[in-house]
Design a protein around this motif. Structure first.
Motif, PDB file in Angstrom:
ATOM      1  N   HIS A  37       7.758   7.541  -4.585  1.00  0.00           N
ATOM      2  CA  HIS A  37       6.861   8.242  -5.509  1.00  0.00           C
ATOM      3  C   HIS A  37       6.817   9.736  -5.213  1.00  0.00           C
ATOM      4  N   ALA A  61       5.512   9.709  -1.133  1.00  0.00           N
ATOM      5  CA  ALA A  61       4.962   8.395  -0.801  1.00  0.00           C
ATOM      6  C   ALA A  61       5.980   7.300  -1.056  1.00  0.00           C
ATOM      7  N   GLY A 112       2.208   7.634   2.983  1.00  0.00           N
ATOM      8  CA  GLY A 112       2.658   9.002   2.840  1.00  0.00           C
ATOM      9  C   GLY A 112       3.938   9.271   3.612  1.00  0.00           C
ATOM     10  N   ASP A 160       4.173  11.588  -5.875  1.00  0.00           N
ATOM     11  CA  ASP A 160       2.795  11.920  -5.526  1.00  0.00           C
ATOM     12  C   ASP A 160       2.321  11.048  -4.361  1.00  0.00           C
ATOM     13  N   PRO A 161       1.562  11.587  -3.424  1.00  0.00           N
ATOM     14  CA  PRO A 161       1.128  10.803  -2.258  1.00  0.00           C
ATOM     15  C   PRO A 161       0.260   9.596  -2.596  1.00  0.00           C
ATOM     16  N   SER A 162      -0.389   9.613  -3.759  1.00  0.00           N
ATOM     17  CA  SER A 162      -1.242   8.480  -4.134  1.00  0.00           C
ATOM     18  C   SER A 162      -0.504   7.470  -5.014  1.00  0.00           C
ATOM     19  N   GLY A 163       0.796   7.662  -5.217  1.00  0.00           N
ATOM     20  CA  GLY A 163       1.589   6.736  -6.007  1.00  0.00           C
ATOM     21  C   GLY A 163       1.759   7.144  -7.460  1.00  0.00           C
ATOM     22  N   SER A 178       0.854  -1.185   0.000  1.00  0.00           N
ATOM     23  CA  SER A 178       0.000   0.000   0.000  1.00  0.00           C
ATOM     24  C   SER A 178       0.893   1.238   0.000  1.00  0.00           C
ATOM     25  N   TYR A 179       0.366   2.329  -0.516  1.00  0.00           N
ATOM     26  CA  TYR A 179       1.125   3.575  -0.534  1.00  0.00           C
ATOM     27  C   TYR A 179       1.067   4.198   0.851  1.00  0.00           C
ATOM     28  N   TYR A 233       6.012   2.839  -1.502  1.00  0.00           N
ATOM     29  CA  TYR A 233       5.249   1.595  -1.655  1.00  0.00           C
ATOM     30  C   TYR A 233       6.210   0.460  -1.387  1.00  0.00           C
TER      31      TYR A 233
END
Length: 127
Positions: free
Chosen positions: A88, A118, A68, A90-93, A65-66, A120
C-alpha cells in the motif's frame, strides 16, 4: 486396478506436479539475488531500500493487519509466504495498492511502489 494401487502410483506424480508448480518462484528469486533466500525466511514478506534486494532490509510477518514499512524507499520486495500480500502507498492501507502472489519478487520497483508505506499480509492464498 484396485484403489490402493491407483493411489500408490498416482500420489507421487501428483506430489511431483505440486513441487514443480511451486519451484519456479523459488528458482526465480534465487536467480535475482544469491542472498534473497537467506535474508527473507519462509513466512515473511520482505522489502529492501535498494534495487536487486540490496540496501536496508525489513521483514514483515504479522497477518491480517497493516504493518508500516520503515525504510526510506521500497525498491525491491519478495513475498516468501504461502499467502498473498498487499503493498500500500499509505501507512493505514489507503491509497494505491498492489496484490503480490506467494513467491513473487520484484527487483526494481517504480512509481508509488518505490515509496510504499505499508504491507498487509493476508491469509488468502492468491490474488
Amino acid at each position: 486396478m484396485n484403489y490402493s494401487n491407483f493411489v500408490a502410483k498416482s500420489l507421487p506424480a501428483l506430489l511431483l506436479g505440486t513441487v514443480l508448480f511451486l519451484q519456479p518462484n523459488i528458482a526465480q528469486a534465487n536467480e535475482m539475488s544469491p542472498n534473497i533466500m537467506s535474508q527473507c525466511s519462509a513466512g515473511y514478506f520482505c522489502v529492501w531500500s535498494g534495487t536487486n534486494f540490496t540496501g536496508q532490509f525489513q521483514r514483515i510477518a504479522a497477518t491480517n493487519s497493516y504493518r508500516g514499512i520503515t525504510l526510506t524507499a521500497t525498491k525491491s520486495y519478495y513475498n516468501n509466504r504461502m499467502q498473498r500480500t498487499w503493498l500500500h502507498s499509505d501507512p493505514s492501507g489507503g491509497g494505491s495498492s498492489l496484490c503480490i502472489n506467494p513467491g513473487a519478487a520484484k527487483a526494481n520497483t517504480s512509481g508509488w511502489q518505490a515509496e510504499a508505506e505499508a504491507a498487509y499480509l493476508a491469509t488468502v492464498t492468491s490474488c
